[in-house]
Design a protein around this motif. Structure first.
Motif, PDB file in Angstrom:
ATOM      1  N   ILE A  20       0.861  -1.171   0.000  1.00 28.24           N
ATOM      2  CA  ILE A  20       0.000   0.000   0.000  1.00 28.24           C
ATOM      3  C   ILE A  20       0.902   1.227   0.000  1.00 28.24           C
ATOM      4  O   ILE A  20       1.775   1.355   0.856  1.00 28.24           O
ATOM      5  CB  ILE A  20      -0.925  -0.006   1.231  1.00 28.24           C
ATOM      6  N   ILE A  53      -2.979  -5.525   7.350  1.00 30.17           N
ATOM      7  CA  ILE A  53      -3.579  -4.200   7.202  1.00 30.17           C
ATOM      8  C   ILE A  53      -2.997  -3.250   8.239  1.00 30.17           C
ATOM      9  O   ILE A  53      -2.692  -2.093   7.949  1.00 30.17           O
ATOM     10  CB  ILE A  53      -5.122  -4.289   7.324  1.00 30.17           C
ATOM     11  N   SER A  59      -1.136  -4.708   1.699  1.00 31.43           N
ATOM     12  CA  SER A  59      -2.297  -5.396   1.144  1.00 31.43           C
ATOM     13  C   SER A  59      -1.975  -6.874   0.939  1.00 31.43           C
ATOM     14  O   SER A  59      -0.819  -7.286   0.984  1.00 31.43           O
ATOM     15  CB  SER A  59      -2.727  -4.754  -0.170  1.00 31.43           C
ATOM     16  N   CYS A 113     -12.509  -6.339   0.632  1.00 37.48           N
ATOM     17  CA  CYS A 113     -11.278  -6.106  -0.135  1.00 37.48           C
ATOM     18  C   CYS A 113     -11.273  -4.752  -0.837  1.00 37.48           C
ATOM     19  O   CYS A 113     -10.885  -4.639  -2.013  1.00 37.48           O
ATOM     20  CB  CYS A 113     -11.061  -7.220  -1.152  1.00 37.48           C
TER      21      CYS A 113
END
Length: 730
Positions: A3, A430, A435, A478
């Motif tokens: 991410i 997370i 991810s 998701c």
């Protein structure tokens, strides 16, 4: 996959957020999966370390324009100039809609699902529920919607509706609501909106205050809500029904005419009527007078101009990347709520298609969907979904969560173990800012399909989601679950979290259309010099701030002000704190401050916000009497968690009996004390007594607003006997 932006958790989840089931998992499978997880991470060690370091990097999203901790804070994208428009030269809502027509003429615009039949289903307790058998969506193109908008506005003008004269809509969320709104924007009819759950007196007050002569409504609401108050609205002359089926209308007061929407459109389509002159709107003209069901007093009408709403949706567009014709939005929240109206107006402006739904038909597990039939999201497959108020989304999420848990329970031990480990593994990832694409594809693909399988963003507003609910949605669907903060007075625009910000408890950075300042509130103990973060009352400024309250100059002067530069500001009454990355967290409410017997100030909103993190609490109202030395609370418990606790403690009975059981009150109080300790509440802030309510608080009961905010005065009156009992009265 990493991410890109940072992950900063502001609220640690307890172990209760982990997936737990009645049946144990297979230890051999668990060890095997954990071994390969470690191997996978080590095999990609360079990526793992790089992602970990980037995950901790702070991304500055907003900063103070004055370098003072009070602000004002602006987002870094529009630091030098606030955003006020979506398209150049489109300075009114009719021009925004015209831009959409020019660009997306033949594309699908508004969709309504067919109802094929209705069946009665007898429940185990003997109650009869109506279940719907539904077909596919039928779509109107942008061109077809434009034609209906043009004809309906013209027909209203033929019926005597004048430009700049108020007109009301009192209707459920549906395509006809948006057609009406666009017609009013085009013909410069200020649109008065009223929640469908308002009481009769509140509805009559809004209609009379705005001097309504024309109202658009549905057959159901006319018969259940409006019919009884028509004599109390003397200026009303025309009622337009949105339902397609022609109906004979009888027993209405003399002088009131009832029309069908289709008939009004036919009237407006006649050549001699269609080209009548009307006053086109300007940026400063009022587009909407939106009545809010405040937590105290009668509803207030917020005056929103064309320019206000355009600035608000322009700011929101910056937080939803790539919004366009490929997107499908599911509309099911009240369009009389500013977030839904803003969201749908933005979607139309960008060429999205909007499919209409309701909380009772949204998902396969929804209340009115016959078992084995498909909910609206399964058929529509939306990419965008808004969630406000929290109560409505919690009901839907609870049904989906229960369905997921039941399916997992029915799996064999190997599959069950894989799912539980994947859930808990993804939650840990997370929190680290990473991810899990492989996990998403292998494990959560089927769960994601419960909302159609294409959802790329869920935006929540109105009140903060609990961290556990937000994490559940992030994991299973998701997609990012963004939280936003705004008010009717700011067109719903204030802040929205970045799609790559997976922190919980915060509401993001200021939108490009807004700037936010913090103001000291010494009485509550909040100042901009607090450490580690500045805190104070949230003041929002910008072109999205509404004009004030309709026919209420005193209240307007109390809540709004203009600064030396001519900037218009709104004082929210909410208390917030800014984090170093420029993101805001709402932590308290000014009106919720109470002084205890020995001089301690307690902020009831702060207590409620902290205790809502307990999975056993569905809703909570803290209460304190200034003549007493301690806080008490009323709790609507989560039925699933409370029943499990009762079983663990060998307490039996009906739901109502368990809620009234004194032993259960003590057990829930112990849970509250534990959560309060984790939240570091002061000793005097922790409730010492609790009352469990077997029935949820709804707007129909008058205990919460339509946005499910607490009505403290009404709750106090409702629980008067319990308050006396908990404070030791006879």
């Amino acid at each position: 996959m990493e991410i890109k932006n940072n992950f900063t958790s502001t609220a640690k989840l307890s172990s209760s957020a982990k997936m737990k089931l009645k049946h144990s998992i297979n230890p051999f499978v668990a060890y095997f999966v954990r071994f390969w997880t470690v191997f996978y991470n080590l095999f990609f060690l360079p990526w793992y370390l790089l992602a970990g370091m980037r995950g901790k990097r702070t991304i500055i999203r907003a900063r103070s324009t004055t370098n003072h901790p009070s602000g004002p804070y602006r987002c870094v994208e529009n630091f030098n100039c606030l955003m006020a428009s979506l398209y150049p030269e489109a300075d009114s809502l009719d021009k925004i809609f015209q831009c959409a027509i020019d660009g997306f003429k033949k594309r699908d615009c508004l969709g309504t699902r067919e109802i094929l039949s209705e069946e009665e289903e007898i429940q185990p307790n003997g109650k009869v529920f109506k279940k719907l058998i539904m077909g596919n969506y039928k779509w109107l193109s942008y061109e077809e919607v434009y034609r209906r908008v043009l004809h309906f506005g013209s027909g209203l003008a033929v019926l005597g509706q004048q430009s700049k004269s108020n007109i009301a809509i009192f209707c459920e969320t549906r395509a006809e609501w948006m057609i009406t709104a666009q017609a009013c924007f085009m013909y410069n009819f200020p649109l008065v909106t009223l929640y469908a759950t308002l009481g009769g007196n509140a509805i009559a007050h809004g209609l009379n205050e705005t001097q309504i002569t024309h109202i658009i409504t549905s057959k159901k609401l006319l018969q259940t809500k409006l019919k009884d108050i028509l004599l109390n609205v003397p200026k009303l002359q025309h009622i337009i029904i949105v339902d397609d089926k022609p109906t004979a209308w009888a027993d209405y007061p003399r002088g009131i005419m009832v029309h069908n929407m289709t008939a009004v459109e036919d009237l407006g389509s006649k050549p001699e009527n269609l080209h009548k002159q009307y006053t086109k709107p300007t940026t400063e003209d009022i587009a909407v007078i939106m009545y809010t069901s405040g937590s105290t007093g009668i509803p207030k009408g917020v005056m929103i101009s064309h320019g206000n709403l355009i600035a608000g949706i322009a700011g929101m567009s910056a937080r939803v990347s790539g919004l366009g014709p490929k997107d499908t939005y599911v509309g099911y929240l009240p369009l009389a709520h500013v977030l839904e109206l803003s969201a749908e107006t933005l979607c139309l402006a960008c060429g999205c298609r909007i499919g209409y739904s309701s909380p009772q038909t949204l998902a396969d597990q929804s209340a009115k969907i016959k078992k084995g039939s498909k909910g609206d999201t399964t058929v529509l497959r939306p990419t965008l979904l808004a969630a406000v108020p929290v109560k409505r989304i919690k009901e839907i999420m609870d049904r989906i969560y229960k369905n997921i848990v039941n399916k997992v329970e029915e799996m064999n031990s190997i599959k069950r173990t894989l799912f539980v480990l994947a859930y808990n593994y993804k939650m840990d990832e997370i929190f680290r800012g990473r991810s899990t694409p492989l996990c998403d594809w292998l494990i959560f693909r089927n769960v994601r399909s419960l909302l159609g399988g294409r959802t790329r963003l869920i935006l929540c507003g109105g009140a903060p989601l609990s961290p556990s609910t937000q994490i559940f949605m992030n994991i299973c669907f998701c997609c990012p679950v963004g939280q936003g903060y705004g008010l009717t007075e700011t067109c719903g625009a204030g802040t929205i979290s970045d799609v790559n910000d997976y922190s919980t408890g915060r509401v993001g950075a200021p939108l490009p259309c807004s700037e936010i300042q913090l103001k000291n509130w010494e009485e509550g103990g909040y100042t901009v010099y607090d450490r580690p973060n500045p805190r104070g009352e949230i003041i929002i400024g910008g072109p999205n701030v509404s004009k004030g309250y309709f026919k209420n100059v005193t209240k307007t002067h109390e809540d709004y002000f203009v600064d030396k530069a001519g900037q218009w500001w709104f004082s929210t009454g909410d208390i917030g704190e800014f984090y170093p990355d420029g993101c805001l967290k709402v932590i308290d409410r000014k009106k919720d401050l109470v002084k205890l017997q020995y001089g301690e100030y307690v902020a009831l909103g702060k207590i409620e916000s902290a205790l809502k993190n307990s999975p056993i609490i569905e809703n909570i109202c803290a209460y304190a009497n200034s003549d007493e030395s301690y806080v008490i609370c009323f709790v609507v418990p989560n039925q699933k968690h409370l029943m499990a606790l009762a079983k663990e403690k060998n307490i039996s009975g009906t739901w109502s009996e368990i809620c009234k059981n004194s032993d259960m009150e003590r057990e829930v109080l112990n849970e509250i004390i534990e959560v309060a300790g984790q939240a570091k509440l002061e000793t005097f802030e922790i409730p010492l007594k609790v009352h469990l309510s077997p029935e949820p608080w709804t707007p129909e009961m008058g205990l919460v607003t339509d946005a499910f905010k607490l009505k403290r005065k009404e709750l106090k009156n409702y629980y008067e006997a319990d308050i006396e009992r908990m404070y030791g009265g006879k």
